[in-house]
Enzyme design. Structure first.
Site, short mmCIF file in Angstrom:
data_model
loop_
_atom_site.label_atom_id
_atom_site.label_comp_id
_atom_site.label_asym_id
_atom_site.label_seq_id
_atom_site.Cartn_x
_atom_site.Cartn_y
_atom_site.Cartn_z
CG HIS A 1 33.96 -69.16 61.30
ND1 HIS A 1 35.01 -68.34 61.05
CD2 HIS A 1 33.01 -68.86 60.41
CE1 HIS A 1 34.71 -67.56 60.05
NE2 HIS A 1 33.50 -67.83 59.63
CG HIS B 1 37.84 -69.58 56.08
ND1 HIS B 1 37.87 -70.14 57.34
CD2 HIS B 1 37.75 -68.25 56.29
CE1 HIS B 1 37.80 -69.19 58.25
NE2 HIS B 1 37.73 -68.03 57.64
CG ASP C 1 41.18 -62.87 56.22
OD1 ASP C 1 41.20 -63.05 57.45
OD2 ASP C 1 40.15 -62.47 55.63
CE LYS D 1 40.51 -65.80 59.81
NZ LYS D 1 39.69 -65.59 58.66
CE LYS E 1 30.60 -70.21 56.99
NZ LYS E 1 29.62 -69.19 57.31
CE LYS F 1 38.11 -59.20 53.35
NZ LYS F 1 36.87 -59.73 53.90
CD GLU G 1 34.57 -62.02 52.80
OE1 GLU G 1 34.22 -61.47 53.84
OE2 GLU G 1 35.73 -62.36 52.55
NE ARG H 1 43.57 -55.05 78.24
CZ ARG H 1 44.01 -54.39 77.20
NH1 ARG H 1 45.26 -53.98 77.18
NH2 ARG H 1 43.24 -54.11 76.18
P1 NAP Z 1 38.34 -57.38 69.98
O1 NAP Z 1 36.96 -56.87 69.76
O2 NAP Z 1 39.50 -56.43 69.80
O3 NAP Z 1 38.39 -57.97 71.47
C1 NAP Z 1 39.59 -58.31 72.09
C2 NAP Z 1 39.29 -58.74 73.52
O4 NAP Z 1 40.52 -59.04 74.16
C3 NAP Z 1 38.60 -57.69 74.36
O5 NAP Z 1 37.64 -58.30 75.18
C4 NAP Z 1 39.74 -57.15 75.22
O6 NAP Z 1 39.20 -56.66 76.40
C5 NAP Z 1 40.56 -58.38 75.43
N1 NAP Z 1 41.97 -58.11 75.73
C6 NAP Z 1 42.84 -57.37 75.00
N2 NAP Z 1 44.04 -57.34 75.61
C7 NAP Z 1 43.92 -58.07 76.75
C8 NAP Z 1 44.81 -58.42 77.80
N3 NAP Z 1 46.09 -57.99 77.83
N4 NAP Z 1 44.35 -59.19 78.78
C9 NAP Z 1 43.07 -59.64 78.79
N5 NAP Z 1 42.19 -59.34 77.83
C10 NAP Z 1 42.60 -58.57 76.82
O7 NAP Z 1 38.67 -58.64 69.07
P2 NAP Z 1 37.62 -59.66 68.38
O8 NAP Z 1 37.20 -59.08 67.08
O9 NAP Z 1 36.58 -60.02 69.35
O10 NAP Z 1 38.58 -60.88 68.02
C11 NAP Z 1 39.04 -61.79 69.00
C12 NAP Z 1 39.80 -62.92 68.31
O11 NAP Z 1 38.95 -63.60 67.42
C13 NAP Z 1 40.98 -62.45 67.47
O12 NAP Z 1 42.00 -63.45 67.49
C14 NAP Z 1 40.41 -62.40 66.05
O13 NAP Z 1 41.40 -62.58 65.07
C15 NAP Z 1 39.47 -63.59 66.10
N6 NAP Z 1 38.36 -63.50 65.15
C16 NAP Z 1 37.46 -62.49 65.23
C17 NAP Z 1 36.39 -62.45 64.34
C18 NAP Z 1 35.34 -61.37 64.42
O14 NAP Z 1 34.37 -61.46 63.64
N7 NAP Z 1 35.44 -60.40 65.30
C19 NAP Z 1 36.27 -63.43 63.34
C20 NAP Z 1 37.21 -64.46 63.28
C21 NAP Z 1 38.26 -64.48 64.20
P3 NAP Z 1 39.88 -55.51 77.29
O15 NAP Z 1 40.27 -54.41 76.38
O16 NAP Z 1 38.78 -55.17 78.25
O17 NAP Z 1 41.01 -56.16 77.95
#
Ligand code: NAP
Length: 480
Positions: A175, A237, A232, A145, A179, A328, A213, A51
């Site tokens: 993911h 996993h 989780d 996920k 690995k 954890k 972890e 966004r």
């Molecule tokens: P995050 O940091 O909160 O990022 C969310 C992203 O979604 C941001 O770029 C946000 O950008 C965008 N977004 C939110 N609402 C939106 C909307 N209405 N329209 C368009 N874009 C929107 O989340 P994340 O940690 O990267 O995780 C992303 C996904 O990966 C999740 O499903 C999470 O469960 C999964 N995941 C993450 C990790 C990790 O290590 N982080 C690991 C495994 C899985 P704006 O606010 O600019 O819109």
């Protein structure tokens, strides 16, 4: 040994959530590495979407900043990578940006839509891609996920995605499957003649799978307190590690052949009685907060640790239990699969009884490698005394220092572009895993029982040790 890189055809990758944590920590660095080794050709494009309002230059600057550690001394590669990037501001739940995005995509190349956004946005994004004519036959959609939080929600999400994309266009990421060492479980089993004849209940006493972890839930309290270790880690996993360890050899290393065999394992799982499951929650220590403090929920009954004994009810595994545990704030960060073989049928050595027998330890992290625990004669006089020694192989050492083990995301993103679903979960696989775990979670919710407390830096609650002891077995030490 030089790594072999097979370049892919030019593609359009649309990265939703391009301003988010996962995109900047894993996906974009992974893509940069693939470009640096020559896998991503000129003419490919990576279009970031979120966004936040910004132009392509501002997006490139933010990506360059996130990549600064990876790109030192690789200025030419960085310039090339940044030249692939574009950005469109899109609202996943509104109308803004969709038309512009559709106009930027080319008709004649593979297009991949990577949904690195919260799960509530998966279905709205898929629907809008479809409405705006972007869900073409050469498109793929990748979802992160968690895939649902129970069977009903996973089914609903599958239905919503399949309204817009065919099953062979849907890539559900776990993911762990990306690995290298997890894929090595299949290589070890099916590319060597040594293990498979012994890989059954006649020769294996039990299997232990541990994903430990050292960190707590840190800033993820909001999500984690609703999920817990079962949703989780266990449902995805650990279940995948179990499947790779227990499955029958697929006829070919192909997506549906592999996934058919994994599905059969999940379907062969017996229901788990309450006495075979231990839930735990970490306490505070002098240096760290307790689980409930970190979660900001003093009454939380969510588990940060789980251990269980499972039976895969089929011809190969009848009577050989699988013990799984994850948690954890444990002693070390460690993932491993341990195969404990049965003792020889008869001992000719009088002092062999206390020996622990052969074990094959597959270390997924850290120091990926394999150890085979053997019994040998202790050197020197004094009769036939036996001792245990490890036959140890760390992959990094065995393969040479110049071999880079790529991050899971690197591998998986390129598999999406190549159209290879082998390392992604099929819809029926995910549903079967929820179907198995849902009654377990429902039972906890009904009982309202609190998880057993455990000390940070330990191996989990005492009850988890007892789960093994009562069967005359013991866990391999975490961090041994
Ligand atoms: P995050 O940091 O909160 O990022 C969310 C992203 O979604 C941001 O770029 C946000 O950008 C965008 N977004 C939110 N609402 C939106 C909307 N209405 N329209 C368009 N874009 C929107 O989340 P994340 O940690 O990267 O995780 C992303 C996904 O990966 C999740 O499903 C999470 O469960 C999964 N995941 C993450 C990790 C990790 O290590 N982080 C690991 C495994 C899985 P704006 O606010 O600019 O819109």
């Amino acid at each position: 040994m030089a790594s072999r890189v097979i370049p892919v055809e030019p593609f359009d990758l649309v990265l939703f959530g391009a301003t988010g944590d996962l995109a900047h920590r894993k996906i974009l660095p992974g893509l940069f590495h693939r470009l640096a080794v020559g896998q991503i050709p000129e003419g490919s494009r990576i279009i970031g979407c979120a966004r936040s309002e910004m132009d392509a230059d501002a997006f490139r600057a933010s990506v360059a900043e996130s990549l600064r550690h990876e790109t030192r001394g690789k200025d030419a590669d960085l310039d090339k990578f940044l030249s692939l990037l574009d950005y469109v501001s899109v609202d996943a739940t509104g109308e803004r940006g969709w038309k512009e995005l559709a106009e930027r995509l080319r008709a004649d190349v593979v297009r991949a839509f990577y949904l690195s956004v919260g799960p509530s946005l998966f279905a709205p994004i898929a629907a809008r891609l479809d409405q705006h004519g972007m869900a073409t036959p050469n498109s793929r959609i990748v979802v992160e996920k968690p895939f649902g939080h129970d069977l009903a929600s996973a089914r609903e999400l599958n239905r919503e995605l399949r309204n817009c994309f065919a099953e062979d266009q849907i890539y559900r990421i776990d993911h762990y499957l990306g690995k290298e060492t997890v894929q090595n479980v299949m290589a070890l089993r099916f590319a060597n003649a040594l293990f498979e004849p012994l890989w059954n209940c006649q020769h294996i006493d039990h299997v232990q799978i541990t994903v430990a972890e050292k960190l707590g839930i840190e800033g993820r309290g909001d999500y984690y307190d609703r999920a817990g270790a079962a949703r989780d880690m266990l449902q995805n996993h650990l279940m995948q590690l179990l499947c790779l360890t227990a499955m029958e050899p697929p006829s070919r290393f192909e997506a549906n052949a592999v996934r058919d065999e994994k599905l059969k394992v999940i379907r062969a799982l017996d229901p788990v009685p309450p006495q075979d499951i231990v839930r735990g929650q970490y306490r505070a220590s002098a240096h760290s907060k307790s689980y409930v403090q970190e979660a900001g929920n003093p009454d939380s009954t969510t588990e940060s640790f789980i251990a269980m004994k499972l039976h895969v009810s089929n011809w190969r595994w009848g009577g050989t239990p699988f013990y799984l545990r994850t948690g954890k704030r444990l002693r070390e960060r460690l993932s491993e699969i341990v195969i404990i073989f049965r003792d020889p049928p008869h001992s000719i050595f009088p002092r062999m009884d206390h020996r622990r027998g052969n074990a094959l330890i597959i270390r997924l992290q850290p120091d990926e490698g394999v150890t085979l625990r053997m019994t040998i004669k202790e050197p020197g006089p004094g009769g036939m005394r036996l001792t245990e020694v490890p036959l140890d192989m760390t992959f990094a050492e065995a393969l040479g220092a110049d071999v880079e083990i790529p991050d899971a995301y690197e591998r998986l993103v390129m598999d999406v572009i190549r159209g290879d679903q082998t390392l992604f979960m099929r819809g029926d696989e995910v549903e079967a895993a929820w179907e198995w775990i849902d009654p377990i979670i429902a039972r906890w919710q009904e009982s309202g029982d609190r998880p057993a407390p455990y000390d940070p830096g330990s191996s989990g609650p005492e009850d988890a040790l007892m789960l093994m002891h009562r069967d005359g077995r013991r866990w391999r030490e975490i961090g041994s």
